[in-house]
Design a protein around this motif. Structure first.
Motif, PDB file in Angstrom:
ATOM      1  N   ASN A  49       5.322   1.234 -18.654  1.00  0.00           N
ATOM      2  CA  ASN A  49       5.134   1.219 -17.205  1.00  0.00           C
ATOM      3  C   ASN A  49       3.650   1.027 -16.958  1.00  0.00           C
ATOM      4  O   ASN A  49       2.841   1.931 -17.202  1.00  0.00           O
ATOM      5  N   ILE A  50       3.294  -0.166 -16.498  1.00  0.00           N
ATOM      6  CA  ILE A  50       1.880  -0.540 -16.349  1.00  0.00           C
ATOM      7  C   ILE A  50       1.333   0.075 -15.069  1.00  0.00           C
ATOM      8  O   ILE A  50       1.746  -0.294 -13.975  1.00  0.00           O
ATOM      9  N   SER A  74      -3.622   3.663 -12.424  1.00  0.00           N
ATOM     10  CA  SER A  74      -3.987   4.983 -11.891  1.00  0.00           C
ATOM     11  C   SER A  74      -4.605   4.800 -10.507  1.00  0.00           C
ATOM     12  O   SER A  74      -5.372   3.877 -10.268  1.00  0.00           O
ATOM     13  N   GLU A  85      -5.744   7.631  -8.397  1.00  0.00           N
ATOM     14  CA  GLU A  85      -6.257   8.889  -7.847  1.00  0.00           C
ATOM     15  C   GLU A  85      -7.722   9.071  -8.254  1.00  0.00           C
ATOM     16  O   GLU A  85      -8.099   8.833  -9.380  1.00  0.00           O
ATOM     17  N   GLY A 135       3.849  -1.963  -8.236  1.00  0.00           N
ATOM     18  CA  GLY A 135       2.942  -2.221  -7.107  1.00  0.00           C
ATOM     19  C   GLY A 135       3.668  -2.814  -5.911  1.00  0.00           C
ATOM     20  O   GLY A 135       4.645  -3.540  -6.070  1.00  0.00           O
ATOM     21  N   SER A 136       3.184  -2.504  -4.696  1.00  0.00           N
ATOM     22  CA  SER A 136       3.847  -3.087  -3.532  1.00  0.00           C
ATOM     23  C   SER A 136       2.875  -3.779  -2.584  1.00  0.00           C
ATOM     24  O   SER A 136       3.284  -4.429  -1.636  1.00  0.00           O
ATOM     25  N   GLY A 173      -4.889   4.712  -2.893  1.00  0.00           N
ATOM     26  CA  GLY A 173      -3.901   5.077  -3.901  1.00  0.00           C
ATOM     27  C   GLY A 173      -2.588   4.342  -3.684  1.00  0.00           C
ATOM     28  O   GLY A 173      -2.577   3.131  -3.457  1.00  0.00           O
ATOM     29  N   GLN A 194      -0.161   2.996  -1.673  1.00  0.00           N
ATOM     30  CA  GLN A 194       0.122   2.668  -0.272  1.00  0.00           C
ATOM     31  C   GLN A 194       1.621   2.489  -0.019  1.00  0.00           C
ATOM     32  O   GLN A 194       2.145   2.927   1.011  1.00  0.00           O
TER      33      GLN A 194
END
Ligand SMILES: Cc1cc2nc3c(=O)[nH]c(=O)nc-3n(C[C@H](O)[C@H](O)[C@H](O)COP(=O)(O)O)c2cc1C
Length: 434
Positions: free
Chosen positions: A129-130, A133, A135, A223-224, A333, A335
């Motif tokens: 799972n790429i 990070s 945070e 990612g979105s 972070g 979104q």
């Protein structure tokens, strides 16, 4: 007859199990046995894969203190999913196993080497799972003063992918010859340095592990943002998405497929799957009552806000609980997760948002048959490719797993919506089966 099957995965993390629940396991799963058992149960039910999420910090965002997470065991403590993936791999034979590894933390050579080793150990069932990070406090555990902005994280991750892909290919498929007569283990002309010298990474190569059964692990991504979508469309085999309603799901999947086709990829080689948290019982009324009990239980709202605060780097204790959020929130972070949570424009109060939780805007509360039927309808409307099951706060309980595997799975299989066996031997074979 058309194949109506979709993929089903389980999303969890190496944190305390549902320790406050009367059917919980006591909150000490650190020897891994609980997760190994759970994986065996998922395999018996023909799940595609189990995914271990990960973070690299103890969050201090909620109320400005680590208490928000540590008190309830939410998001922290969290143990390393990579050794756990190995343990789970030895406990299973068909299930795909995904570990989250961050491009922020791992140098590419170490990541490629570990992933290749685990893919060999699991005989071709490993996936990465790429994540980059997202945070601030994670960045500060790796020598940085601040989290790089999203676009820079993706730019670095793009080069990172070039490096690991070259490393995975640094051993030709026929490099290991095992010629006993002439005493040749590997043909050194088929193991080549990569000599990568880029903006962010300088790696000579080759890998010192043999080519693994899948060549490279299956790639998972979540990612979105527009940049995140392009990254996923370019690299991922599986894309995880919060399920924020049928229209959004359909749009998201279509967009990923369009981006992939433009990059010359076959859109069917990417599986987009959506988060769900079904609540099951013998009758619909019981399931609804169970859901109410859960959201009204002690600490639920606080734990949910601590959890979403840790994930989004926004302290939700600053907002009035019985009022709508004052404006659309943005983060450097996650979104997409934040948007799913805040449902901007819905007029819901923060308490109502917290009650609805993170996982799903789909109504999947009812009997196993009702929920299976609804999942089939949703997939019909969205076009594919499946779901991943999350529990509230990602804390697992045997009881919940059994409800899904013994209740929902047979109801899905009966309708021809889920696999009843594993046709392939590797994770990628099974993913591409339908
Ligand atoms: C379902 C889901 C699972 C995720 N799992 C992780 C994870 O395990 N670790 C992590 O650091 N980030 C995780 N993320 C964050 C994403 O990898 C990504 O960094 C984040 O969504 C921000 O990218 P974006 O702006 O393109 O959406 C996850 C996101 C989603 C939606």
């Amino acid at each position: 007859m058309t194949d109506k099957r979709f993929h089903l995965a389980w999303f969890l993390n190496f944190t305390p199990d549902e320790w406050r629940d009367p059917f919980g396991q006591g909150g000490q799963p650190w020897d891994g046995q609980f997760y190994m058992d759970l994986a065996r149960t998922l395999e018996r039910a023909c799940f595609d894969f189990v995914l271990f999420e990960d973070k690299l910090m103890v969050s201090e965002i909620y109320r400005g203190s680590a208490e928000g997470c540590l008190r309830g065991g939410v998001i922290a403590p969290k143990h390393d999913p990579v050794p756990l993936a190995v343990a789970v791999g030895t406990a299973t034979t068909h299930l795909g196993i995904v570990a989250t590894m961050s491009t922020l933390g791992y140098p590419p050579y170490l990541l490629a080497r570990a992933a290749s080793t685990i893919d060999s150990l699991t005989k071709g069932r490993f996936a990465w799972n790429i994540v980059t990070s997202a945070e601030e406090l994670a960045a500060r555990n790796f020598g940085m003063d601040a989290l790089p902005p999203r676009d820079l994280r993706y730019e670095m991750a793009e080069e990172y992918m070039q490096v690991v892909n070259k490393l995975f290919d640094s051993w030709a498929p026929d490099a290991v010859v095992l010629d006993r007569e002439n005493g040749i283990y590997a043909d050194h002309t088929k193991v080549k340095p990569i000599d990568h010298d880029g903006t962010y990474f300088k790696v000579r190569g080759p890998l010192n592990t043999v080519r693994s059964p899948q060549g490279r692990p299956v790639y998972v991504q979540a990612g979105s943002s527009p940049t995140g979508r392009s990254f996923g469309a370019k690299h991922a085999d599986v894309i995880l998405s919060p399920a924020s309603g049928i229209d959004d799901m359909r749009e998201f999947r279509a967009d990923i497929r369009t981006r992939a086709a433009k990059l010359g990829r076959d859109p069917d080689s990417i599986k987009v799957i959506f988060a769900i948290t079904p609540v099951l019982a013998d009758t619909e009324a019981e399931a609804r009552a169970k859901e109410r009990r859960m959201v009204e239980s002690d600490g639920y709202i606080d734990d949910m806000l601590a959890s979403i605060s840790a994930i989004t780097d926004i302290d939700f204790s600053q907002f009035a609980i019985d009022e709508p959020l004052p404006h659309r929130l943005v983060t450097n972070g996650e979104q997409g997760t934040l948007d799913r949570f805040q449902e901007y424009g819905s007029g819901k109060t923060l308490r109502q948002l917290a009650e609805a939780g993170l996982a799903s805007a789909l109504d999947l509360t009812g009997t196993p048959d009702q929920v299976a039927e609804r999942m089939g309808d949703v997939m019909d409307a969205v076009g594919g490719d499946g779901f991943f099951v999350c529990q509230p706060f990602l804390r697992s309980s045997r009881r919940y797993v059994m409800e899904i595997t013994e209740g929902l799975v047979p109801a899905l299989q009966k309708r021809g919506l889920m696999r009843t066996g594993y046709a392939g031997s590797t994770f990628r074979d099974n993913l591409l089966e339908f």
